[in-house]
Write an enzyme that holds these catalytic residues in place. Structure first.
Site, PDB file in Angstrom:
ATOM      1  CE  LYS A  64     -20.425  14.173  30.127  1.00 47.62           C
ATOM      2  NZ  LYS A  64     -21.027  13.004  29.355  1.00 47.62           N
TER       3      LYS A  64
ATOM      4  CD1 TRP B 178     -22.727  25.206  25.504  1.00 48.27           C
ATOM      5  CD2 TRP B 178     -24.177  26.160  26.724  1.00 48.27           C
ATOM      6  NE1 TRP B 178     -23.930  24.661  25.092  1.00 48.27           N
ATOM      7  CE2 TRP B 178     -24.795  25.480  25.915  1.00 48.27           C
ATOM      8  CE3 TRP B 178     -24.911  27.016  27.809  1.00 48.27           C
ATOM      9  CZ2 TRP B 178     -26.076  25.667  25.689  1.00 48.27           C
ATOM     10  CZ3 TRP B 178     -25.973  27.150  27.704  1.00 48.27           C
ATOM     11  CH2 TRP B 178     -26.915  26.277  26.746  1.00 48.27           C
TER      12      TRP B 178
ATOM     13  CE  LYS C  31     -26.187   9.868  23.629  1.00 49.21           C
ATOM     14  NZ  LYS C  31     -26.665   9.586  25.037  1.00 49.21           N
TER      15      LYS C  31
ATOM     16  CG  ASN D 245     -18.483  28.063  34.830  1.00 49.66           C
ATOM     17  OD1 ASN D 245     -18.025  28.845  34.060  1.00 49.66           O
ATOM     18  ND2 ASN D 245     -17.829  27.092  35.290  1.00 49.66           N
ATOM     19  N   GLY D 246     -22.716  30.134  35.182  1.00 49.06           N
ATOM     20  CA  GLY D 246     -23.784  30.303  35.965  1.00 49.06           C
ATOM     21  C   GLY D 246     -24.615  31.456  35.053  1.00 49.06           C
TER      22      GLY D 246
ATOM     23  CB  CYS E 173     -18.707  28.025  31.433  1.00 49.21           C
ATOM     24  SG  CYS E 173     -20.051  28.695  30.477  1.00 49.21           S
TER      25      CYS E 173
ATOM     26  CG  HIS F 149     -52.568   5.369  18.723  1.00 50.71           C
ATOM     27  ND1 HIS F 149     -53.934   5.289  18.524  1.00 50.71           N
ATOM     28  CD2 HIS F 149     -52.091   4.133  19.314  1.00 50.71           C
ATOM     29  CE1 HIS F 149     -54.138   4.167  19.157  1.00 50.71           C
ATOM     30  NE2 HIS F 149     -53.061   3.402  19.613  1.00 50.71           N
TER      31      HIS F 149
ATOM     32  CD  GLU G 161     -29.426   7.430  26.111  1.00 50.10           C
ATOM     33  OE1 GLU G 161     -30.115   8.266  26.282  1.00 50.10           O
ATOM     34  OE2 GLU G 161     -28.226   7.463  25.824  1.00 50.10           O
TER      35      GLU G 161
ATOM     36  NE  ARG H   1     -16.948  19.995  33.403  1.00 50.40           N
ATOM     37  CZ  ARG H   1     -18.139  19.797  34.431  1.00 50.40           C
ATOM     38  NH1 ARG H   1     -18.941  20.564  34.576  1.00 50.40           N
ATOM     39  NH2 ARG H   1     -18.036  18.593  34.889  1.00 50.40           N
TER      40      ARG H   1
ATOM     41  CD  GLU I  23     -26.532  13.851  23.003  1.00 51.13           C
ATOM     42  OE1 GLU I  23     -26.620  12.772  23.716  1.00 51.13           O
ATOM     43  OE2 GLU I  23     -26.522  14.890  23.570  1.00 51.13           O
TER      44      GLU I  23
HETATM   45  O1  M6R Z   1     -24.812  14.822  34.036  1.00 51.72           O
HETATM   46  P1  M6R Z   1     -26.133  14.535  33.843  1.00 51.72           P
HETATM   47  O2  M6R Z   1     -26.346  12.999  33.938  1.00 51.72           O
HETATM   48  O3  M6R Z   1     -27.051  15.221  35.098  1.00 51.72           O
HETATM   49  O4  M6R Z   1     -26.371  15.054  32.517  1.00 51.72           O
HETATM   50  C1  M6R Z   1     -28.223  15.006  32.227  1.00 51.72           C
HETATM   51  C2  M6R Z   1     -28.148  15.251  30.831  1.00 51.72           C
HETATM   52  O5  M6R Z   1     -27.976  16.724  30.443  1.00 51.72           O
HETATM   53  C3  M6R Z   1     -27.375  14.408  29.694  1.00 51.72           C
HETATM   54  O6  M6R Z   1     -27.731  13.235  29.808  1.00 51.72           O
HETATM   55  C4  M6R Z   1     -27.421  14.783  28.448  1.00 51.72           C
HETATM   56  O7  M6R Z   1     -28.808  14.651  27.968  1.00 51.72           O
HETATM   57  C5  M6R Z   1     -26.573  14.134  27.491  1.00 51.72           C
HETATM   58  N1  M6R Z   1     -25.972  15.157  26.607  1.00 51.72           N
HETATM   59  C6  M6R Z   1     -27.044  12.839  26.765  1.00 51.72           C
HETATM   60  O8  M6R Z   1     -26.020  12.385  25.847  1.00 51.72           O
END
Ligand code: M6R
Length: 609
Positions: free
Chosen positions: A604, A75, A488, A99-100, A2, A507, A484, A27, A491
């Site tokens: 984000k 969001w 990517k 926000n929150g 947000c 396994h 990682e 955000r 998401e």
């Molecule tokens: O701002 P932060 O690094 O604390 O964020 C952590 C995760 O929310 C962030 O890395 C998230 O997994 C991303 N969308 C990954 O691409």
């Protein structure tokens, strides 16, 4: 998560509100809204489901000269994305953006009898509560806000205006960032300094438990207990080019491509290749303190957690007698984990605002353990609350999916490990190879980015059409890279992707090998290369569709695709292979026509639990 903006001054509030919301859209982008007041307090409330561009069209048909207003991009937490649930929320004379999460909103809602709720949100409950204390303007708005906030459990960053006083905005925070932009004859507010860039370089960051009353030419800040505070005016370092796409189609691609520069910024002044030494000033630990460290806890979420895992694999290779535990913040915060006294905690966060990570930081501090931030956003909450820290200095990361931060977080933490090893007297010939490779990494990434994108793009396009599942595989330092890479892909392309250590295949995960899935093998030529090859052979024997990313120049196995990475690196190759994963996921998502920078359901900076 947000975004909040606010404006009070002599210009058209709508202009700043819309441009600010566009900057903050990464955000949260389920819905957006603004409210402005004219000089007599007449409100114009405009809200729209979906992206800020939809709201912008509505605003252009309802243009106002009003000089005060607040806005929000959402969001969704409570209630579906819809116009009705979009902020600002009205209750009587007041409008609020939030926000929150208000955790006790149900119980508060039951106590409010004089308001007809229009939305499903927790935020409207807070608006109604403030309005009940405001009593039609009998009390100052800031007092009503404070009274309401004292009853609230949860997190908030809020901005509130009243039709009875169209010259002031009241803002407050607890767990959700808020920054005040200081200008001549106008005052701006935002949940993130990027909305202020180009308007002012002077900013005041509000702390938890503070309430500010803002007019065009005054800012007065108090604690919830009415103690006046005078917060430092800080300088916003970001410039406009850092938050623009700079000719790229997407921020994500821009951020992948700028890794040679962003990593150079992470290394600046911290590495001396001639003496093969590393110096990190920020953690503020003496050699004797460094020598005593026996445990490192690395706390993060998502990509930051994987960066922590990457660093852990490396640090334990060159640092004797040390235990390293990377932990997922959302889990760790509720564990009853014992932390030995000779520990240090690395708190990893790009945004510096992630609620779960912040909660762990506070808990760990309570136990008397020294905390070191590995943070990107300057002035963020985590950066301010840790005992010491190392900024990664990669500049704003706008794409929701994190890329350049991962590379720099991993390296910053490996460098922290090297400073411990130096202090513990580890021989230079053990550490020098790592230090030399860290220094060479920006150039290596540069070389890779010049040679590989077309190959990766062609393969990704082909695979995006064919497969719905991906299995990422890697061993040792390439295992976090695999995790990682899979994150990517899932998401931004909404493709089911999971990662496993290659040795784990037999396994269980090998049962997944079929014609709907492809396997993405990260295969650095290292000590475990031959063992990893066995995993690949097992997959091929079962008709797998393997893509192999490797630095082995004579790799010669009957796989569907080989992506060869030419490099002089031996130890840090997985970080180069990760750049290939980033490009692969990007092109895969583009081929599917998806909104790469703002994937569905995500945002984000996850400032809610
Ligand atoms: O701002 P932060 O690094 O604390 O964020 C952590 C995760 O929310 C962030 O890395 C998230 O997994 C991303 N969308 C990954 O691409």
């Amino acid at each position: 998560m947000c975004g909040i903006v606010g404006y009070v001054g002599n210009n058209k509030a709508q202009d700043f509100l819309i441009s600010g919301l566009k900057r903050l859209e990464y955000r949260g982008y389920d819905s957006a809204g603004i409210v402005t007041l004219d000089k007599k307090g007449k409100a114009t409330l405009l809200r729209e489901k979906g992206k800020v561009s939809g709201l912008e069209s509505k605003v252009s048909q309802n243009a106002r000269d009003d000089q005060i207003g607040i806005g929000h991009t959402r969001w969704a937490t409570h209630g579906e994305p819809s116009e009705r649930n979009a902020h600002p929320h009205q209750a009587g004379d007041i409008y609020l953006v939030h926000n929150g999460i208000i955790e006790n909103y149900k119980e508060l809602k039951d106590q409010i009898k004089d308001h007809q709720f229009q939305s499903d949100t927790d935020s409207e409950v807070l608006a109604a509560l403030i309005n009940s204390f405001y009593q039609g303007g009998k009390h100052p708005l800031s007092n009503a806000v404070v009274q309401a906030l004292k009853l609230v459990r949860g997190t908030y960053g809020i901005a509130v205006i009243s039709v009875k006083n169209p010259g002031e905005i009241v803002v407050a925070r607890s767990g959700s960032p808020l920054v005040i932009g200081v200008c001549q004859d106008e005052t701006l507010i935002a949940s993130d300094a990027s909305a202020l860039v180009g308007h002012t370089k002077k900013a005041i960051y509000l702390n938890d438990g503070e309430v500010a009353t803002i007019a065009k030419d005054s800012i007065s800040i108090k604690t919830l207990d009415s103690q006046p505070v005078s917060n430092k005016v800080e300088t916003i370092q970001t410039d406009l080019s850092a938050i623009q796409k700079g000719g790229y189609d997407h921020f994500l691609l821009k951020e992948v491509m700028e890794q040679p520069q962003s990593l150079t910024e992470t290394l600046r002044g911290r590495i001396n290749v001639k003496d093969c030494t590393v110096h990190l000033g920020g953690p503020n630990l003496s050699d004797s303190e460094l020598r005593k460290i026996k445990h490192i806890i690395i706390v993060g979420c998502g990509t930051a957690y994987y960066a922590g895992m990457t660093a852990a694999y490396y640090i334990e290779k060159f640092t004797p007698e040390i235990t390293i535990e990377p932990v997922i913040a959302s889990e760790y915060r509720y564990r009853n984990a014992y932390i030995p006294k000779d520990s240090v905690a690395l708190i990893v966060s790009q945004s510096g605002e992630t609620a779960d990570t912040l909660a762990c930081l506070r808990e760990i501090k309570k136990q008397g353990i020294k905390t070191i931030g590995i943070v990107n956003s300057i002035g963020s909450t985590i950066a301010r609350e840790v005992d010491g820290g190392t900024y990664i200095h990669v500049g704003p990361e706008i794409s929701v999916a994190s890329t350049k931060a991962y590379t720099s977080q991993s390296i910053a933490m490996i460098m922290f490990g090297l400073t411990i090893a130096q202090a513990k007297g580890v021989k230079s010939n053990t550490l020098a190879p790592y230090i030399k490779e860290i220094a060479a990494l920006p150039q290596e990434i540069e070389g890779l980015l010049q040679s590989i994108p077309d190959t990766v793009k062609n393969i990704a396009k082909k695979y995006a059409k064919k497969y719905d599942h991906a299995i990422y595989l890697g061993r040792d330092t390439a295992y976090p890279t695999a995790l990682e890479g899979a994150l990517k892909l899932k998401e931004i392309s909404y493709t089911d992707a999971n990662a496993y250590p290659t040795g784990e295949l037999k396994h269980g995960p090998i049962a997944l090998v079929d014609d709907n899935a492809f396997e993405f093998f990260l295969l650095p030529e290292n000590d475990l290369y031959d063992k990893s090859l066995s995993g690949l052979e097992e997959v091929l024997a079962r008709g797998g569709h393997a893509i192999v990313v490797t630095d082995k120049s004579d790799f010669n196995h009957p796989v569907e695709q080989i992506i060869t990475v030419q490099t002089g690196l031996k130890l840090l190759t997985p970080l180069l292979l990760n750049v290939v994963s980033q490009l692969f996921a990007y092109n895969f998502a583009v081929a599917k026509g998806l909104p790469v920078d703002q994937p569905r359901n995500l945002a984000k900076s996850v400032t809610v639990e």
